[in-house]
Design an enzyme around this catalytic site. Structure first.
Site, PDB file in Angstrom:
ATOM      1  CB  CYS A   2     -13.401  77.695  47.025  1.00 35.55           C
ATOM      2  SG  CYS A   2     -12.816  76.905  47.780  1.00 35.55           S
ATOM      3  NE  ARG A  28     -15.670  82.559  43.388  1.00 35.35           N
ATOM      4  CZ  ARG A  28     -16.872  82.635  43.597  1.00 35.35           C
ATOM      5  NH1 ARG A  28     -17.379  83.165  42.671  1.00 35.35           N
ATOM      6  NH2 ARG A  28     -17.194  82.413  44.974  1.00 35.35           N
ATOM      7  CG  ASN A 101     -16.897  77.653  46.646  1.00 32.21           C
ATOM      8  OD1 ASN A 101     -16.326  76.055  45.894  1.00 32.21           O
ATOM      9  ND2 ASN A 101     -18.132  77.651  46.077  1.00 32.21           N
ATOM     10  N   GLY A 102     -17.356  76.611  50.961  1.00 32.67           N
ATOM     11  CA  GLY A 102     -17.752  77.106  52.399  1.00 32.67           C
ATOM     12  C   GLY A 102     -17.085  76.185  53.268  1.00 32.67           C
ATOM     13  CD  GLU A 485      -9.306 101.567  46.918  1.00 38.14           C
ATOM     14  OE1 GLU A 485      -9.674 101.046  47.096  1.00 38.14           O
ATOM     15  OE2 GLU A 485      -9.504 101.113  45.823  1.00 38.14           O
ATOM     16  CE  LYS A 489      -6.799  98.436  44.238  1.00 38.69           C
ATOM     17  NZ  LYS A 489      -8.439  98.302  44.886  1.00 38.69           N
ATOM     18  CD  GLU A 492      -6.729  95.270  47.616  1.00 39.15           C
ATOM     19  OE1 GLU A 492      -7.729  94.871  47.728  1.00 39.15           O
ATOM     20  OE2 GLU A 492      -6.340  96.152  46.433  1.00 39.15           O
ATOM     21  CG  HIS A 508      -0.847 114.129  65.621  1.00 35.03           C
ATOM     22  ND1 HIS A 508      -0.598 114.818  66.325  1.00 35.03           N
ATOM     23  CD2 HIS A 508      -1.399 114.264  64.786  1.00 35.03           C
ATOM     24  CE1 HIS A 508      -1.125 115.350  65.975  1.00 35.03           C
ATOM     25  NE2 HIS A 508      -2.060 115.751  65.300  1.00 35.03           N
ATOM     26  CE  LYS A 607     -13.593  92.134  42.517  1.00 35.24           C
ATOM     27  NZ  LYS A 607     -12.879  92.515  41.878  1.00 35.24           N
TER      28      LYS A 607
HETATM   29  C1  G6P Z   1     -12.319  91.251  48.827  1.00 34.43           C
HETATM   30  C2  G6P Z   1     -11.666  92.183  47.582  1.00 34.43           C
HETATM   31  C3  G6P Z   1     -11.660  93.334  47.090  1.00 34.43           C
HETATM   32  C4  G6P Z   1     -12.589  93.888  47.580  1.00 34.43           C
HETATM   33  C5  G6P Z   1     -13.485  93.114  48.790  1.00 34.43           C
HETATM   34  C6  G6P Z   1     -15.137  93.171  49.227  1.00 34.43           C
HETATM   35  O1  G6P Z   1     -10.788  92.022  49.550  1.00 34.43           O
HETATM   36  O2  G6P Z   1     -10.196  91.698  47.055  1.00 34.43           O
HETATM   37  O3  G6P Z   1     -11.373  93.642  45.918  1.00 34.43           O
HETATM   38  O4  G6P Z   1     -12.951  94.966  47.681  1.00 34.43           O
HETATM   39  O5  G6P Z   1     -13.573  91.366  48.754  1.00 34.43           O
HETATM   40  O6  G6P Z   1     -15.581  92.959  47.989  1.00 34.43           O
HETATM   41  P1  G6P Z   1     -17.145  93.353  47.724  1.00 34.43           P
HETATM   42  O7  G6P Z   1     -17.689  92.246  46.408  1.00 34.43           O
HETATM   43  O8  G6P Z   1     -18.184  92.859  48.902  1.00 34.43           O
HETATM   44  O9  G6P Z   1     -16.965  94.740  46.871  1.00 34.43           O
END
Ligand code: G6P
Length: 612
Positions: A2, A28, A101-102, A485, A489, A492, A508, A607
């Protein structure tokens, strides 16, 4: 998650400011949007599921004029994705409008009480409660700010809240608990938002509300109080980001721009913190004395998502340099596991946004248990940055793409700097070594630049594999987190299933999956486990798996086994992950682009994750 935007000020048309603000917050993640503006004794409001442009279509020519306005992008938690459930929400008489928000945790209890008092609800969201609660208290106290404070005292949960009312049309009431709110102070105007990106083009001056604070803004100025109405002094911060940093600058997507910014963002993380000729590291804001640091017996690093993988690399670096036992914990697990912590323990929270709820609560838990705390954080003035004892800002500039890239490499650099600082302090490295470590760090931006020139080549490799449904990523040592990672990526942004594994663990389990339809990405740079990785590659080859390898320039052997090789420059082991991750960012990016996925705003992702 939000986003909220509010405006009060001198402008004749405030609708464009609100819409532009929402667009800046798009990154976001959201599923619907809405706006409400007070104009000539009426609240004009529209809300719509889908992208902001759907809302704009519904509004048509726009809303002309207006005195004060609020707007919202919603990421559904309570109640489905419908036009009705989108914000703003209203009281019974459509005189009070709120965006929130929240999560209001006790919404069902409050809703029942309010219904018993005759309130009629139009949605099944938790947020609508707030409009009705404020209405209830407004009837008693006839003061919007006071009614808001009284309402918030009844609420359990988190809020970033904006309130407007026809009864006080020259006022914007703002409140915060757990969900960030920044107030931009312009010339005779105020722009309020969940983060600074919508504010940047109007002013660089911002105040950040703290938990349980309420700001009342009118045309004359603003006042901040707590829920008991005691005045709060607020520091005015100067933003050091400029608006061009939050724009695409000719790139197709924010993600690609951010991948290509890494030579600069990496430099910005170490700029001013290294003294190469003395082999020294200096920090401005650690706020933990050298004496205290010398007493640290254990380090816990904690984060979520991509930041968590950066911590795994940090663990490797810090433990290697300092020999202090270092552990990495998922923030969401740490907070519920009854952690063993004492005053000898240093807790480091690593976060791009500084707002991730689980990381924030893990930090609070560590603090309560007596740990010293540090933050490695990108967003200046964010909640985590303000709650830690001290910290290291990444200075990577705004990261808009939901999938983190440049913040990730900067997080590794920040931990590397900290590792050298601490190791030198406790006598684990001498000046000759620190000079070498700093020298290697300085070479990184050029090496990253070289890797970025391979983007077109990687795009060709992406074309060969874009239709596969599963990928395996394998690495060892500090390249194991890079395998994780790389896989993250890919899933995602392209929605392809991918798993990261320590290469030796393949035998394994995952080896059962290998056939001609399984591409396996190997991180196979020349380090002490190179030979072992080569053997793992043979095992994959023997089962007809397809191999994409990230290897060091000049490695001719690997081309004999791998189907595709991406060659990168060599660096020291400790810094290698910063170079090995770049081709994997590009591979995921190009696969997703070729599949026409929305890489900047992948489905279902946010985000900044401000719920548990
Ligand atoms: C979300 C984002 C990721 C990020 C994670 C932690 O899942 O999509 O890209 O790594 O949050 O976010 P932060 O702001 O704490 O690094």
């Amino acid at each position: 998650m939000c986003g909220i935007v509010g405006y009060i000020g001198k402008r004749k048309d405030i609708y464009p400011v609100l819409i532009k603000g929402l667009k800046r917050l798009e990154y976001r993640g959201y599923d619907s949007a809405g706006v409400a503006i007070i104009k000539d004794g009426e609240i004009i409001s529209e809300k719509k599921i889908g992208k902001i442009k759907e809302l704009e279509k519904k509004v048509g020519k726009g809303i002309i004029g207006g005195e004060v306005g609020i707007a919202h992008t919603r990421w559904a938690t309570h109640g489905g994705v419908t036009d009705e459930n989108a914000h703003p929400h209203f009281d019974c008489n459509n005189k009070i409008a709120i965006v929130h928000n929240g999560i209001i945790e006790n919404w069902q209890t409050l809703k029942k009480l309010l219904e018993e008092e005759g309130h009629k609800f139009k949605t099944n969201t938790d947020s609508e409660i707030l409009a009705h609660l404020i209405e209830k208290y407004y009837k008693e106290v006839k003061d919007l700010a006071k009614a808001t404070r009284l309402a918030l005292k009844k609420v359990i949960g988190a809020y970033g809240l904006l309130v407007i009312s026809l009864d006080e049309p020259d006022k914007l009431v703002v409140a915060r608990k757990g969900s960030p709110v920044a107030i931009g102070i312009g010339k005779a105007e105020y722009i309020v938002a969940s983060d600074a990106t919508p504010i940047l083009e109007y002013t660089k001056k911002v105040i950040y509300l703290d938990d349980e604070e309420v700001a009342v803004i009118n045309h004359e100025g603003y006042k901040v109080v707590d829920l008991e109405n005691s005045d709060k002094e607020k520091k005015v911060n100067n933003l050091d980001w400029d608006i061009t940093m939050a724009e695409k600058m000719g790139y197709d997507t924010f993600m690609l721009k951010e991948i290509f910014e890494q030579p600069d963002s990496i430099t910005n993380t170490f700029r001013g913190r290294i003294i190469p000729e003395e082999g020294k590291i200096k920090f401005g804001g650690l706020n933990i004395s050298d004496e205290e640091l010398k007493g640290v017996k254990r380090i816990i690093i904690s984060a979520c998502g991509t930041a968590y993988y950066a911590c795994l690399i940090g663990e490797y670096i810090i433990e290697n340099l300092t020999e202090i036992p270092t552990e990495v914990e998922y923030a969401s697990e740490f907070r519920y596991k009854k952690p063993v912590i004492n005053g000898d323990c240093l807790f480091i929270a690593v976060t791009q946004s500084g707002e991730t709820t689980d990381t924030l609560f893990a930090l609070r838990e560590a603090k309560n248990l007596g740990a010293k705390t540090l933050g490695i954080c990108n967003v200046v003035g964010s909640s985590i940055a303000r709650e830690v004892d001290g910290g290291i800002y990444l200075h990577s500039g705004p990261e808009i793409g939901v999938a983190s890239t440049k913040a990730f490499t900067s997080m590794i650099v920040a931990q590397y700097l900290f590792g050298i600082y601490l190791a030198e302090l406790i006598g684990k490295v001498d000046t000759k070594q620190t000079k070498e470590l700093i020298y290697e760090l300085q070479q990184l931006p050029d090496s990253v630049r070289r890797i970025l020139t391979l983007s077109d080549e990687i795009r060709e490799i992406a074309a060969k594999y874009q239709d596969n449904r599963n990928f395996l990523y394998l690495g060892r040592g500090n390249n194991f987190p890079i395998a994780l990672e790389g896989a993250l990526k890919l899933k995602e942004i392209s929605y392809i299933h991918a798993e990261g594994y320590p290469a030796a663990e393949m035998k394994h389990g995952p080896i059962a999956l290998i056939d001609e339809n399984m591409p396996v990405v190997f991180i196979a740079t020349k380090d002490k486990v190179y030979e072992k990785i080569m053997s793992n590659m043979q095992e994959v080859k023997a089962r007809k798996g397809k191999i994409i390898a990230v290897a060091n320039e000049g490695d001719k052997e690997i081309a004999k086994i791998a189907d595709d090789v991406i060659y990168i420059p060599k660096t020291i082991d400790l810094l290698n992950p910063i170079l090995t991750v770049i081709p994997l960012q590009l591979l995921a990016y190009h696969i997703a682009q070729r599949k026409c996925c929305d890489v900047d705003k992948p489905r279902n992702l946010a985000k900044s994750v401000t719920v548990e």
